[in-house]
Design a protein around this motif. Structure first.
Motif, PDB file in Angstrom:
ATOM      1  N   ASP A 421       0.834  -1.212   0.000  1.00 15.68           N
ATOM      2  CA  ASP A 421       0.000   0.000   0.000  1.00 15.68           C
ATOM      3  C   ASP A 421       0.866   1.259   0.000  1.00 15.68           C
ATOM      4  O   ASP A 421       0.506   2.275  -0.611  1.00 15.68           O
ATOM      5  CB  ASP A 421      -0.949   0.011   1.211  1.00 15.68           C
ATOM      6  CG  ASP A 421      -0.194   0.011   2.530  1.00 15.68           C
ATOM      7  OD1 ASP A 421       0.645  -0.881   2.738  1.00 15.68           O
ATOM      8  OD2 ASP A 421      -0.433   0.918   3.358  1.00 15.68           O
ATOM      9  N   VAL A 424       2.134   1.868  -3.454  1.00 16.82           N
ATOM     10  CA  VAL A 424       1.089   2.526  -4.256  1.00 16.82           C
ATOM     11  C   VAL A 424       1.028   4.022  -3.909  1.00 16.82           C
ATOM     12  O   VAL A 424       0.975   4.874  -4.792  1.00 16.82           O
ATOM     13  CB  VAL A 424      -0.284   1.845  -4.044  1.00 16.82           C
ATOM     14  CG1 VAL A 424      -1.373   2.567  -4.823  1.00 16.82           C
ATOM     15  CG2 VAL A 424      -0.222   0.369  -4.448  1.00 16.82           C
ATOM     16  N   ASP A 425       1.097   4.332  -2.613  1.00 16.96           N
ATOM     17  CA  ASP A 425       1.108   5.752  -2.201  1.00 16.96           C
ATOM     18  C   ASP A 425       2.301   6.482  -2.819  1.00 16.96           C
ATOM     19  O   ASP A 425       2.179   7.627  -3.265  1.00 16.96           O
ATOM     20  CB  ASP A 425       1.225   5.874  -0.671  1.00 16.96           C
ATOM     21  CG  ASP A 425      -0.072   5.507   0.038  1.00 16.96           C
ATOM     22  OD1 ASP A 425      -1.101   5.387  -0.650  1.00 16.96           O
ATOM     23  OD2 ASP A 425      -0.038   5.321   1.268  1.00 16.96           O
ATOM     24  N   ASP A 426       3.462   5.819  -2.828  1.00 18.82           N
ATOM     25  CA  ASP A 426       4.674   6.460  -3.358  1.00 18.82           C
ATOM     26  C   ASP A 426       4.590   6.665  -4.873  1.00 18.82           C
ATOM     27  O   ASP A 426       5.164   7.615  -5.402  1.00 18.82           O
ATOM     28  CB  ASP A 426       5.919   5.632  -3.011  1.00 18.82           C
ATOM     29  CG  ASP A 426       6.303   5.790  -1.545  1.00 18.82           C
ATOM     30  OD1 ASP A 426       5.632   6.569  -0.838  1.00 18.82           O
ATOM     31  OD2 ASP A 426       7.266   5.129  -1.110  1.00 18.82           O
ATOM     32  N   ILE A 427       3.887   5.770  -5.555  1.00 13.44           N
ATOM     33  CA  ILE A 427       3.694   5.983  -6.998  1.00 13.44           C
ATOM     34  C   ILE A 427       2.814   7.222  -7.176  1.00 13.44           C
ATOM     35  O   ILE A 427       3.096   8.105  -7.975  1.00 13.44           O
ATOM     36  CB  ILE A 427       3.035   4.760  -7.675  1.00 13.44           C
ATOM     37  CG1 ILE A 427       3.916   3.519  -7.530  1.00 13.44           C
ATOM     38  CG2 ILE A 427       2.768   5.039  -9.167  1.00 13.44           C
ATOM     39  CD1 ILE A 427       3.269   2.222  -8.001  1.00 13.44           C
ATOM     40  N   GLU A 428       1.767   7.264  -6.373  1.00 14.44           N
ATOM     41  CA  GLU A 428       0.854   8.405  -6.471  1.00 14.44           C
ATOM     42  C   GLU A 428       1.571   9.721  -6.166  1.00 14.44           C
ATOM     43  O   GLU A 428       1.348  10.738  -6.820  1.00 14.44           O
ATOM     44  CB  GLU A 428      -0.314   8.217  -5.504  1.00 14.44           C
ATOM     45  CG  GLU A 428      -1.355   9.297  -5.645  1.00 14.44           C
ATOM     46  CD  GLU A 428      -2.737   8.779  -5.291  1.00 14.44           C
ATOM     47  OE1 GLU A 428      -2.878   8.269  -4.174  1.00 14.44           O
ATOM     48  OE2 GLU A 428      -3.650   8.893  -6.130  1.00 14.44           O
ATOM     49  N   ARG A 451      -8.603   3.325  -8.019  1.00  7.15           N
ATOM     50  CA  ARG A 451      -7.518   4.235  -7.646  1.00  7.15           C
ATOM     51  C   ARG A 451      -6.173   3.625  -8.038  1.00  7.15           C
ATOM     52  O   ARG A 451      -5.291   4.299  -8.563  1.00  7.15           O
ATOM     53  CB  ARG A 451      -7.538   4.503  -6.137  1.00  7.15           C
ATOM     54  CG  ARG A 451      -6.412   5.442  -5.751  1.00  7.15           C
ATOM     55  CD  ARG A 451      -6.008   5.366  -4.286  1.00  7.15           C
ATOM     56  NE  ARG A 451      -4.705   5.992  -4.084  1.00  7.15           N
ATOM     57  CZ  ARG A 451      -3.847   5.625  -3.149  1.00  7.15           C
ATOM     58  NH1 ARG A 451      -4.129   4.631  -2.343  1.00  7.15           N
ATOM     59  NH2 ARG A 451      -2.689   6.239  -3.026  1.00  7.15           N
ATOM     60  N   PHE A 452      -6.021   2.325  -7.822  1.00  4.55           N
ATOM     61  CA  PHE A 452      -4.761   1.655  -8.176  1.00  4.55           C
ATOM     62  C   PHE A 452      -4.485   1.829  -9.660  1.00  4.55           C
ATOM     63  O   PHE A 452      -3.379   2.201 -10.070  1.00  4.55           O
ATOM     64  CB  PHE A 452      -4.838   0.169  -7.815  1.00  4.55           C
ATOM     65  CG  PHE A 452      -3.590  -0.593  -8.179  1.00  4.55           C
ATOM     66  CD1 PHE A 452      -2.476  -0.560  -7.361  1.00  4.55           C
ATOM     67  CD2 PHE A 452      -3.523  -1.331  -9.360  1.00  4.55           C
ATOM     68  CE1 PHE A 452      -1.312  -1.245  -7.692  1.00  4.55           C
ATOM     69  CE2 PHE A 452      -2.365  -2.014  -9.700  1.00  4.55           C
ATOM     70  CZ  PHE A 452      -1.263  -1.982  -8.872  1.00  4.55           C
ATOM     71  N   GLU A 454      -5.651   4.041 -11.743  1.00  2.00           N
ATOM     72  CA  GLU A 454      -5.336   5.448 -12.043  1.00  2.00           C
ATOM     73  C   GLU A 454      -3.888   5.753 -11.676  1.00  2.00           C
ATOM     74  O   GLU A 454      -3.163   6.417 -12.408  1.00  2.00           O
ATOM     75  CB  GLU A 454      -6.259   6.379 -11.227  1.00  2.00           C
ATOM     76  CG  GLU A 454      -7.574   6.698 -11.898  1.00  2.00           C
ATOM     77  CD  GLU A 454      -7.409   7.228 -13.314  1.00  2.00           C
ATOM     78  OE1 GLU A 454      -6.750   8.269 -13.473  1.00  2.00           O
ATOM     79  OE2 GLU A 454      -7.919   6.592 -14.259  1.00  2.00           O
ATOM     80  N   THR A 455      -3.491   5.230 -10.509  1.00  4.11           N
ATOM     81  CA  THR A 455      -2.135   5.480 -10.010  1.00  4.11           C
ATOM     82  C   THR A 455      -1.080   4.930 -10.967  1.00  4.11           C
ATOM     83  O   THR A 455      -0.039   5.555 -11.182  1.00  4.11           O
ATOM     84  CB  THR A 455      -1.987   4.852  -8.601  1.00  4.11           C
ATOM     85  OG1 THR A 455      -3.013   5.380  -7.782  1.00  4.11           O
ATOM     86  CG2 THR A 455      -0.636   5.177  -7.983  1.00  4.11           C
ATOM     87  N   LYS A 457      -0.998   4.959 -13.994  1.00  5.29           N
ATOM     88  CA  LYS A 457      -0.763   5.885 -15.116  1.00  5.29           C
ATOM     89  C   LYS A 457       0.356   6.882 -14.804  1.00  5.29           C
ATOM     90  O   LYS A 457       0.915   7.488 -15.700  1.00  5.29           O
ATOM     91  CB  LYS A 457      -2.048   6.651 -15.449  1.00  5.29           C
ATOM     92  CG  LYS A 457      -3.129   5.783 -16.028  1.00  5.29           C
ATOM     93  CD  LYS A 457      -4.338   6.617 -16.406  1.00  5.29           C
ATOM     94  CE  LYS A 457      -5.505   5.729 -16.795  1.00  5.29           C
ATOM     95  NZ  LYS A 457      -6.797   6.406 -16.647  1.00  5.29           N
ATOM     96  N   LYS A 458       0.647   7.057 -13.523  1.00  5.09           N
ATOM     97  CA  LYS A 458       1.703   8.018 -13.149  1.00  5.09           C
ATOM     98  C   LYS A 458       3.109   7.467 -13.357  1.00  5.09           C
ATOM     99  O   LYS A 458       4.092   8.204 -13.252  1.00  5.09           O
ATOM    100  CB  LYS A 458       1.546   8.400 -11.681  1.00  5.09           C
ATOM    101  CG  LYS A 458       0.254   9.104 -11.377  1.00  5.09           C
ATOM    102  CD  LYS A 458       0.399   9.954 -10.153  1.00  5.09           C
ATOM    103  CE  LYS A 458      -0.734  10.958 -10.092  1.00  5.09           C
ATOM    104  NZ  LYS A 458      -0.630  11.849  -8.979  1.00  5.09           N
TER     105      LYS A 458
END
Ligand code: MGD
Ligand code: MGD
Ligand code: SF4
Ligand code: MO
Length: 740
Positions: A421, A424-428, A451-452, A454-455, A457-458
């Protein structure tokens, strides 16, 4: 560089093998290792199944050295001649038309994935990840992997990524699954050590299944329960009347996520009634007095109000445990996937400790694992601990492992990885820019899926290594690396009872797909750290390295000479030190028979904490609690494999269905099989109504195998294990409005 590349192209060809009909399995060898010389190309060999953690032995029937059929092995100590539908059908998904057969690269102009050769793919893999590392540092690339590849591959991936490529952050789908058990055992026992052997299913006179549905998820373990000759009391604690609950002698349909309160309440009754083993507690544990004082507040009346179980039934349950001579406590995802899951798992452990149900036949606080090699990933993946159950934060451990691997201790990170998790936060947050996904379908299985996705895509660069180019995650990749699957490569898997079993190469991977092992070997060469992994030449060579590294640890396997020994013994459980007295080692062994645990004082800990409310309770707008889990024994997770078998597809509903209690269905005007809409605060999905008494009023159940389900789930995590709470979020249910 050119010279290396030329050499490597040769290696690729060599590992691929000629694309002719030559034997995969020759007499005197299997895959790259050795089998009993008596095997002929048209004979039968045995290996363990690659789906669930039961680890059944399967007979593989060969024609001209290739697998043509499977059957259940009658001699394997785990399954004794039984297998579930997935096992019988395990070869079929390998022949699916959507297998990834070449590396695929996204064409930036057309946006399509297009075939490229291995050389180009590997050059690009290294170029892009190196560029990200150069610009953003060693914490800017992460991997997400799995409990579904062989131990030797997991170890290679983790060592390559951290020691060779110099990155820090990685996690695996084991976080979604077993992180809670791993942390709970580590804190309570001093090491991540599930204590049981499957024989305990047959030896108990009372079995408790807490948040566990073995009839569906571990059907062959359930068969072992049915072999129990002690006329056992079988207790199921599950909000749903599952197949297992219906076969039980007592079912406690507790309110979702009220397990911690229930377990503390049971402890309180057991203590107050002196149904405990004081001698065991005094000799082998610490912290009992504090625990006893703490649970005194969980009176039967309080517990009844919070769990929905009557005071009478609470007493009856406690008495059944107290009267039992051999009580075993089994738990799975209903416990592990929760916002306070570590303390819940430890509340189960506490019950076993205080009643002295530990270390004897038919007892134990027993977490059932999920994936075929979740146990391997817990101990040997180099993800949450260093290879062999060591600690990244411990200087002595780092030095020891470095010596055993003959590498510089400075190559081993002195900090822990971010959890799934947090990755995932760090990708966001733009901190992680590169991601490598190996053998997991995160775009379907991760919590709060929209949300995952979408994330993702970053990311600057997303690599997916899978059998299929069509998975929800592969479809989003910049680069797809085609992997060989179970049966197309060799190595070992560790099952729920700590048994190390062998997987063999009995058929050839299609096209240019390579074993994950060989992909890692190539990446090491292309990255420029091939020298560090010179000794890691084959899965069996890595097995020997893992023996050396883990020697002296609770999970040591020094006494397993080689793959041949695993084959001859029907798998071997850890620990297996060189000094093991029996040769071959006894078929079934359990831990803690001498009452000595792995903490320095050799005592187990009573650990506890005040319960906390479910982070997303039902309310006026979203009045239902949504439960999720396994649907049928023919479906596996995100269905990339089981969805490829015509036989299995006939055994489960094609489209997503939701279990609804008849009272709710009637109130909302929903007829059986009618289309409905389910909405959470995050998404709305459609499903077909399955009106059934198996769920309680106010609750719904969706099987996780359908891609839309995780659009609904709420991202809550246990603070210690960081495991997602997949099984409780608030939703609304409506009949699907008629089209205009
Ligand atoms: N056929 C099949 N078998 C599988 C798998 C598969 O995909 N398909 N997956 C494998 C894997 S990786 C895993 S981890 C295991 C999972 O195996 P299980 O954990 O047995 O399966 P689940 O259905 O996820 O969850 C078990 C039960 O938890 C209940 N539950 C939900 N909320 C609560 C709660 O608050 N308290 C309690 N006590 N129970 C609750 C659910 O109703 C469900 O019946 O199965 C393995 N075996
Ligand atoms: N709502 C909800 N969500 C859940 C759960 C739940 O109970 N409810 N359960 C969670 C649990 S316990 C788990 S374990 C996860 C599982 O979630 P995932 O790991 O995402 O599920 P799988 O479908 O098993 O994905 C494995 C992938 O690996 C690929 N693969 C198989 N073998 C190999 C191999 O040898 N090499 C490579 N490179 N690829 C391979 C397969 O094709 C597939 O794409 O789901 C979690 N998600
Ligand atoms: S129970 Fe598990 S290990 Fe056994 S055949 Fe089925 S999927 Fe394979
Ligand atoms: Mo799992």
């Amino acid at each position: 560089m050119k010279k290396i590349v030329g050499k490597i192209a040769g290696l690729v060809r060599q590992w691929e093998g000629p694309q002719t009909d030559d034997l995969v399995l020759r007499p005197g060898e299997f895959g790259l290792g050795k089998i009993p010389a008596r095997l002929t190309p048209d004979d039968t060999t045995t290996m363990v199944c690659g789906y669930c953690s039961t680890g059944c032995g399967l007979n593989v029937h060969l024609k001209d050295g290739r697998a043509i059929n499977l059957s259940a092995d009658t001699h394997y100590p785990v399954n004794l001649g039984m297998a579930c539908p997935k096992g019988w059908e395990a070869l079929t998904p390998l022949a699916a038309p959507d297998r990834a057969t070449t590396p695929l690269l996204r064409n930036e102009t057309t946006g399509e994935l297009e075939p490229v050769d291995w050389d180009r793919a590997l050059l690009l893999f290294c170029e892009r990840f190196k560029e990200i590392k150069r610009n953003h540092g060693p914490e800017s690339v992460a991997f997400l992997s799995t409990g579904q590849i062989v131990t030797e591959e997991m170890a290679f991936l983790g060592a390559l990524f951290k020691f060779g490529m110099g990155f820090v952050h990685c996690d695996s789908n084991t976080r979604q699954c077993m992180a809670t058990s791993a942390v709970a055992y580590k804190q309570s026992f001093g090491f991540d050590a599930p204590p049981y052997s499957y024989n305990d299913f047959e030896e108990s006179d009372v079995l408790l299944f807490i948040g566990s549905n073995p009839c569906i998820a571990h059907p062959i373990l359930w068969q072992r329960v049915l072999r129990n000759r002690h006329n056992p009391e079988i207790i199921v604690i599950d909000p749903r009347a599952t197949e297992t609950a219906m076969a039980a002698t007592q079912h406690f349909a507790i309110l979702p996520k009220s397990d911690l309160v229930l377990l503390y309440g049971l402890a309180n009754i057991l203590i107050a009634s002196h149904w405990i083993r004081r001698d065991y507690i005094d000799a082998h544990t610490t912290g009992f007095e504090d625990f006893a004082n703490f649970v005194a507040q969980f009176t039967p009346e309080v517990v009844s109000g919070l769990t929905g179980i009557s005071v009478d039934r609470l007493w009856r349950l406690a008495q059944t445990i107290g009267d039992g001579k051999r009580v075993s406590f089994w738990w799975t995802m209903g416990v592990n996937q929760g916002h306070e899951s570590t303390r819940t798992a430890q509340a189960v452990i506490n019950l076993a400790l205080m009643t002295g149900n530990m270390g004897r036949p038919g007892t134990g606080a027993n977490s059932i694992t999920g994936q075929c090699n979740a146990m391997g990933s817990r101990l040997f993946a180099n993800v949450t601990g260093i290879l062999g159950g060591y600690d990244f934060l411990n200087t002595v451990h780092r030095k020891h492992v470095a010596e055993q691997l003959r590498i510089d201790p400075a190559a081993i990170p002195n900090r822990n990885s971010r959890s799934y998790d947090q990755i995932v936060d760090d990708i966001e947050a733009g901190k992680i820019k590169g991601l490598w996904v190996v053998a997991t379908n995160a775009s379907h299985s991760w919590i709060n899926q929209s949300r995952f996705n979408e994330t993702l895509k970053k990311l600057d660069f997303l690599v997916v290594q899978d059998l299929y180019s069509t998975t929800e995650t592969a479809r989003r990749a910049d680069l797809v690396l085609p992997a060989a699957g179970w049966g197309e490569k060799e190595g070992t898997l560790i099952n729920s009872e700590r048994r190390i079993g062998l997987v063999k190469r009995v058929t050839r991977a299609p096209g240019q797909a390579l074993a994950d092992f060989n992909i890692f070997k190539l990446i090491a060469q292309y990255w420029g750290c091939g020298e560090m992994f010179r000794e890691w030449s084959s899965p069996e060579a890595v097995f020997q390295i893992l023996k050396r590294v883990s020697s002296g640890q609770p999970c040591e396997i020094d006494g397993i000479k080689d793959y041949r020994m695993l084959d001859d013994c029907g798998g071997v459980q850890w620990p297996c030190p060189v000094s093991i007295d029996a040769a071959p080692p006894a078929t079934e062994r359990r831990l803690f028979e001498d009452g000595r645990f792995y903490h320095a004082d050799q005592r187990a800990r009573f650990l506890f904490e005040a319960p906390r409310p479910n982070p997303e309770p039902a309310d006026v707008d979203f009045p239902f609690i949504l439960l999720t889990g396994r649907g049928t024994s023919s479906q596996w997770h995100t269905q990339t494999r089981t969805g490829k078998s015509d036989v299995l597809r006939k055994l489960y509903p094609e489209n997503v269905y939701v279990e609804i209690n008849p009272i709710d269905a009637e109130r909302l005007g929903i007829a059986p099989n009618a289309p409905v809409e389910i909405a959470s605060r995050r998404a709305q999905i459609e499903a077909t109504a399955f009106v059934t008494n198996s769920v309680q009023p106010g609750q719904l159940f969706l099987p996780m195998h359908y891609p839309s389900v995780n659009e609904l789930t709420f991202p809550a995590f246990d603070p210690y294990s960081r495991q997602p709470s997949y099984k409780a979020c608030a939703v609304r249910l409506t009949a699907k409005s008629a089209r205009l």
